[in-house]
Design an enzyme around this catalytic site. Sequence first.
Site, PDB file in Angstrom:
ATOM      1  N   GLN A 202      -3.552  -6.318  -7.561  1.00 20.62           N
ATOM      2  CA  GLN A 202      -4.025  -6.943  -6.321  1.00 20.62           C
ATOM      3  C   GLN A 202      -5.246  -6.211  -5.795  1.00 20.62           C
ATOM      4  OE1 GLN A 202      -2.527  -6.614  -2.189  1.00 20.62           O
ATOM      5  NE2 GLN A 202      -2.099  -8.803  -2.335  1.00 20.62           N
TER       6      GLN A 202
ATOM      7  N   CYS B 196      -3.853  -9.504   4.682  1.00 20.58           N
ATOM      8  CA  CYS B 196      -3.747  -8.259   5.455  1.00 20.58           C
ATOM      9  C   CYS B 196      -4.428  -8.417   6.819  1.00 20.58           C
ATOM     10  CB  CYS B 196      -4.370  -7.102   4.677  1.00 20.58           C
ATOM     11  SG  CYS B 196      -4.211  -5.547   5.576  1.00 20.58           S
TER      12      CYS B 196
ATOM     13  N   VAL C  98       0.847  -1.188   0.000  1.00 20.01           N
ATOM     14  CA  VAL C  98       0.000   0.000   0.000  1.00 20.01           C
ATOM     15  C   VAL C  98       0.887   1.244   0.000  1.00 20.01           C
ATOM     16  CG1 VAL C  98      -1.585   1.335   1.452  1.00 20.01           C
ATOM     17  CG2 VAL C  98      -2.014  -1.064   1.034  1.00 20.01           C
TER      18      VAL C  98
HETATM   19  C1  LIG Z   1       4.387  -0.542   3.418  1.00 17.40           C
HETATM   20  C2  LIG Z   1       3.794  -1.910   3.238  1.00 17.40           C
HETATM   21  C3  LIG Z   1       2.583  -2.052   2.597  1.00 17.40           C
HETATM   22  C4  LIG Z   1       2.035  -3.317   2.405  1.00 17.40           C
HETATM   23  N1  LIG Z   1       0.879  -3.433   1.674  1.00 17.40           N
HETATM   24  C5  LIG Z   1       0.440  -4.663   1.306  1.00 17.40           C
HETATM   25  C6  LIG Z   1      -0.616  -4.812   0.367  1.00 17.40           C
HETATM   26  O1  LIG Z   1      -1.152  -3.836  -0.180  1.00 17.40           O
HETATM   27  N2  LIG Z   1      -1.024  -6.079   0.068  1.00 17.40           N
HETATM   28  C7  LIG Z   1      -0.435  -7.183   0.614  1.00 17.40           C
HETATM   29  O2  LIG Z   1      -0.833  -8.298   0.288  1.00 17.40           O
HETATM   30  N3  LIG Z   1       0.579  -7.051   1.481  1.00 17.40           N
HETATM   31  C8  LIG Z   1       1.042  -5.845   1.821  1.00 17.40           C
HETATM   32  N4  LIG Z   1       2.134  -5.725   2.642  1.00 17.40           N
HETATM   33  C9  LIG Z   1       2.818  -6.936   3.117  1.00 17.40           C
HETATM   34  C10 LIG Z   1       3.935  -7.306   2.151  1.00 17.40           C
HETATM   35  O3  LIG Z   1       3.474  -7.544   0.844  1.00 17.40           O
HETATM   36  C11 LIG Z   1       4.683  -8.541   2.635  1.00 17.40           C
HETATM   37  O4  LIG Z   1       3.776  -9.598   2.742  1.00 17.40           O
HETATM   38  C12 LIG Z   1       5.366  -8.345   3.994  1.00 17.40           C
HETATM   39  O5  LIG Z   1       5.975  -7.095   4.112  1.00 17.40           O
HETATM   40  C13 LIG Z   1       6.423  -9.417   4.207  1.00 17.40           C
HETATM   41  O6  LIG Z   1       7.362  -9.395   3.160  1.00 17.40           O
HETATM   42  P1  LIG Z   1       8.838  -8.786   3.365  1.00 17.40           P
HETATM   43  O7  LIG Z   1       9.465  -9.563   4.477  1.00 17.40           O
HETATM   44  O8  LIG Z   1       9.547  -8.973   2.055  1.00 17.40           O
HETATM   45  O9  LIG Z   1       8.661  -7.364   3.760  1.00 17.40           O
HETATM   46  C14 LIG Z   1       2.691  -4.473   2.888  1.00 17.40           C
HETATM   47  C15 LIG Z   1       3.914  -4.324   3.559  1.00 17.40           C
HETATM   48  C16 LIG Z   1       4.459  -3.069   3.720  1.00 17.40           C
HETATM   49  C17 LIG Z   1       5.787  -2.943   4.424  1.00 17.40           C
END
Ligand SMILES: Cc1cc2nc3c(=O)[nH]c(=O)nc-3n(C[C@H](O)[C@H](O)[C@H](O)COP(=O)(O)O)c2cc1C
Length: 493
Positions: free
Chosen positions: A87, A116, A20
Site C-alpha cells: 500500500q 487516511c 502504519v
Molecule cells: C494503528 C493503525 C494504523 C493504520 N494505518 C493505516 C494505513 O497505513 N493505511 C490505511 O489505509 N489505513 C490504515 N488504518 C485504518 C485501517 O486500515 C482500517 O481502515 C480501520 O482501522 C478500520 O478497520 P477496523 O475496524 O478493522 O479497525 C490504520 C488503523 C490503525 C488502527
Amino acid sequence: MIVNSLSLCYHNKLILAPMVRVGTLPMRLLALDYGADIVYCEELIDLKMLQCKRVVNEVLSTVDFVAPDDRVVFRTCEREQNRVVFQMGTSDAERALAVARLVENDVAGIDVNMGCPKEYSTKGGMGAALLSDPDKIEKILSTLVKGTHRPVTCKIRILPSLEDTLNLVKRIERTGISAIAVHGRNREERPQHPVSCEVIRAIAETLSIPVIANGGSHDHIQQHLDIEDFRQATAASSVMVARAAMWNPSIFLKDGLRPLEEVMQKYIRYAVQYDNHYTNTKYCLCQMLREQLESPQGRLLHAAQSSQEICEAFGLGAFYEETIRELDARRADLLAKTPEGVEEPAEDTSGIIKMAIRFDRRAYPPQITPKMCLLEWCRREKLPQPVYETVQRPVDRMFCSVVTVAEQKYQSTLWDKSKKLAEQTAAIVCLRSQGLPEGRLGEESPSLNKRKREAPDQDPGGPRVQEPALPGEKCKKPFVTLGTSEDNLLEGC
Ligand SMILES: Cc1cc2nc3c(=O)[nH]c(=O)nc-3n(C[C@H](O)[C@H](O)[C@H](O)COP(=O)(O)O)c2cc1C
C-alpha cells in the site's frame, strides 16, 4: 493495455488491513499463519520509497527496500510474496507508477490509500484528500493499471452522501482496478462512530469488482465467526480486518482466538528472526497488551531497550541467543564465500589501531555517547574534531567506521548494523586504547550529562553483549603526546 497476468484473487478472502507501524513483516507473517489470505503492508509514502534501493538480504533471506540513511523501509520475504499487497500513499500518478515498478516483482498487489484522514497525509494531497479529487484518482489508478503487471486496488472511505459515494466508486471501477476496499466511515468519522454496513452493501451491489468490507473491528468483529457475519451484513466479497487483528492476529484462525501470551511469543520469534527494529516490535506488543500494560510483563516490556530485553521479558532469552548465533553463522558463511566480504574496510589498514568492540547502548547513560566524549575531549585538547569515515560491505550491508584523531586512525574489527553504531564503536576504540573515559555508566561525567542527547541510534536488534576488548595494536601516534591528565579528561566528559 497490459493485462495483469499475475492476478491475486480478491474474492472471498480474509485480509489483514494496512496499518502504519503494525503491518510490518512479523505481523504479516503471523496473520498468514493464523489464516489470513492476503496481508497489506503499512502505508508507505511514494517519495520515501523512491529514495530506496532494493537489496537482497542473504542473511535474513529477505528483500529489503533501504533508504539512504540505511533504514529498512519495507522488508518482505518469499513466504508472503504471493499474498502481500503493497500500500502506498501518493498524490501523483507518475510517482505512484515508479513505486509500483520498484516493488512489483516482490509483491502480489499494489494498493493506493485514499482513506487516511490524518493531516500529514491530506495536506500532501494524499489519503482522504484524494476523495475530493476524482480526476486525480482516475489518473493515478489508470496509470497504475496500465503500467504495472500486478493487480491494482485502492482503499477508500465513504463520502457523506450515498449518491456521491456510488458515483465515485463507479468512476473508480472504470479505471480497471481489480478490487476496492471500503472503510465504511467518512473522513470526519472516528473509529468510535458506527460503521455504515448499508453503504458498503450498496457499493457491493453496484460494482462488479470485488468489494472488500472494512471498519468492523470492535462493534462487529470480536471473534473469528463475526468476520463472516460482517461480510454478510455488507454483502461484500471479502473482509479486511485492522484493529481486531492488531489486538490479536489469531482472529483469522477458524478455531477461535489463541491466548495472547502464545500469540505474542510467536510474534516476537518472527521479529527476532527477521531482525525487526525493537521499537517497532515493542509498539506492536503494546497494542496487543492494551489494558495489561500495567502488568509486570507490561512494565518489563515498557522498560525494554533492545530486542534482547523484549525477549527476556517474555521468557525467550535462550531463543534470542540461539537465533542470533544462527544469523551470525549464516553471515560468517556468506562472508567466507564472498571475496569482498573478507576485505578490510579501509584501504590502508597498516597504521590503524583496532579492537574487537561493539557499542552497547545499555552500558551508557541516556545522555552520553562515546562520540560525545571523544568530541569533548578533542575540544579541550584543542585538537581538530574527530573525522569518521564509514564503509558498508555489500554482502550483509554491515558498517565499519574509522575515526581519525590527531592523525591516528581507530576502528573496531567488528562490523555494525548502522553507520551511527559503527561511529560510536570507532570512538570507543579510540577512547579505550588511549585510556580515556568513554562515558560508560559508573564513570564520572558531569559536564556531558548536561549536554543535549544525540539522536537515538538505530537499534541493531542487539549488539548482544559487549565484546571483550582485545588489546589494540601498538599505538603509533598516541594522544598522550598531547599532554593530558585524567582530571582534565573527566572535567571534559
Ligand atoms: C494503528 C493503525 C494504523 C493504520 N494505518 C493505516 C494505513 O497505513 N493505511 C490505511 O489505509 N489505513 C490504515 N488504518 C485504518 C485501517 O486500515 C482500517 O481502515 C480501520 O482501522 C478500520 O478497520 P477496523 O475496524 O478493522 O479497525 C490504520 C488503523 C490503525 C488502527
